[in-house]
Design an enzyme around this catalytic site. Structure first.
Site, mmCIF file in Angstrom:
data_model
loop_
_atom_site.group_PDB
_atom_site.id
_atom_site.type_symbol
_atom_site.label_atom_id
_atom_site.label_comp_id
_atom_site.label_asym_id
_atom_site.label_seq_id
_atom_site.Cartn_x
_atom_site.Cartn_y
_atom_site.Cartn_z
ATOM 1 N N HIS A 126 -9.478 -4.076 -0.509
ATOM 2 C CA HIS A 126 -8.399 -3.261 0.066
ATOM 3 C C HIS A 126 -8.857 -1.806 0.190
ATOM 4 O O HIS A 126 -8.660 -1.166 1.228
ATOM 5 C CB HIS A 126 -7.161 -3.379 -0.839
ATOM 6 C CG HIS A 126 -5.995 -2.564 -0.420
ATOM 7 N ND1 HIS A 126 -4.875 -3.113 0.175
ATOM 8 C CD2 HIS A 126 -5.750 -1.235 -0.508
ATOM 9 C CE1 HIS A 126 -4.001 -2.147 0.426
ATOM 10 N NE2 HIS A 126 -4.502 -0.991 0.020
ATOM 11 N N GLU A 127 -9.466 -1.285 -0.865
ATOM 12 C CA GLU A 127 -9.889 0.121 -0.868
ATOM 13 C C GLU A 127 -11.083 0.364 0.052
ATOM 14 O O GLU A 127 -11.152 1.403 0.724
ATOM 15 C CB GLU A 127 -10.183 0.592 -2.295
ATOM 16 C CG GLU A 127 -8.967 0.559 -3.223
ATOM 17 C CD GLU A 127 -7.765 1.342 -2.693
ATOM 18 O OE1 GLU A 127 -7.947 2.347 -1.979
ATOM 19 O OE2 GLU A 127 -6.625 0.943 -2.999
ATOM 20 N N HIS A 159 -9.869 0.806 3.464
ATOM 21 C CA HIS A 159 -9.403 2.179 3.721
ATOM 22 C C HIS A 159 -10.567 3.079 4.150
ATOM 23 O O HIS A 159 -10.431 3.876 5.086
ATOM 24 C CB HIS A 159 -8.745 2.791 2.479
ATOM 25 C CG HIS A 159 -7.316 2.417 2.294
ATOM 26 N ND1 HIS A 159 -6.321 2.749 3.188
ATOM 27 C CD2 HIS A 159 -6.698 1.742 1.303
ATOM 28 C CE1 HIS A 159 -5.163 2.295 2.755
ATOM 29 N NE2 HIS A 159 -5.364 1.669 1.611
ATOM 30 N N CYS A 179 0.839 -1.193 0.000
ATOM 31 C CA CYS A 179 0.000 0.000 0.000
ATOM 32 C C CYS A 179 0.875 1.245 0.000
ATOM 33 O O CYS A 179 1.901 1.288 0.680
ATOM 34 C CB CYS A 179 -0.899 -0.015 1.237
ATOM 35 S SG CYS A 179 -2.087 1.320 1.285
#
Length: 82
Positions: free
Chosen positions: A51-52, A55, A9
């Site tokens: 993954h996003e 976030h 990342c």
């Protein structure tokens, strides 16, 4: 089904980790006009979306990783974690 994969990342430069994630997902949301949207993704694209979305929920890959390590460059030197 789940799969263990290596992730990195830009928020944590110089480190990668093994993260287990589902192989396929269905995303629900809205398009830019506010209309309902449903998207199915699998493989690498599914991993990227997860993954996003993490976030957005304040979760980093290192919070989910089974193992984290510093990345080495092509000469075998450990890259600095600036």
């Amino acid at each position: 089904d789940q799969e263990l994969g290596t992730e990195g990342c830009l928020s944590i430069p110089g480190f990668v980790g093994d993260v287990e994630r589902p192989l396929a997902i269905t995303l629900k949301g809205q398009n830019r006009r506010g209309k309902p949207l449903r998207l199915k993704a699998d493989g690498w694209l599914a991993r990227i979306f997860q993954h996003e979305v993490d976030h957005l929920n304040g979760v980093l890959f290192i919070d989910r990783a089974e193992k984290v390590w510093k990345v080495e460059d092509q000469t075998g030197q450990v890259m600095p974690a600036d």
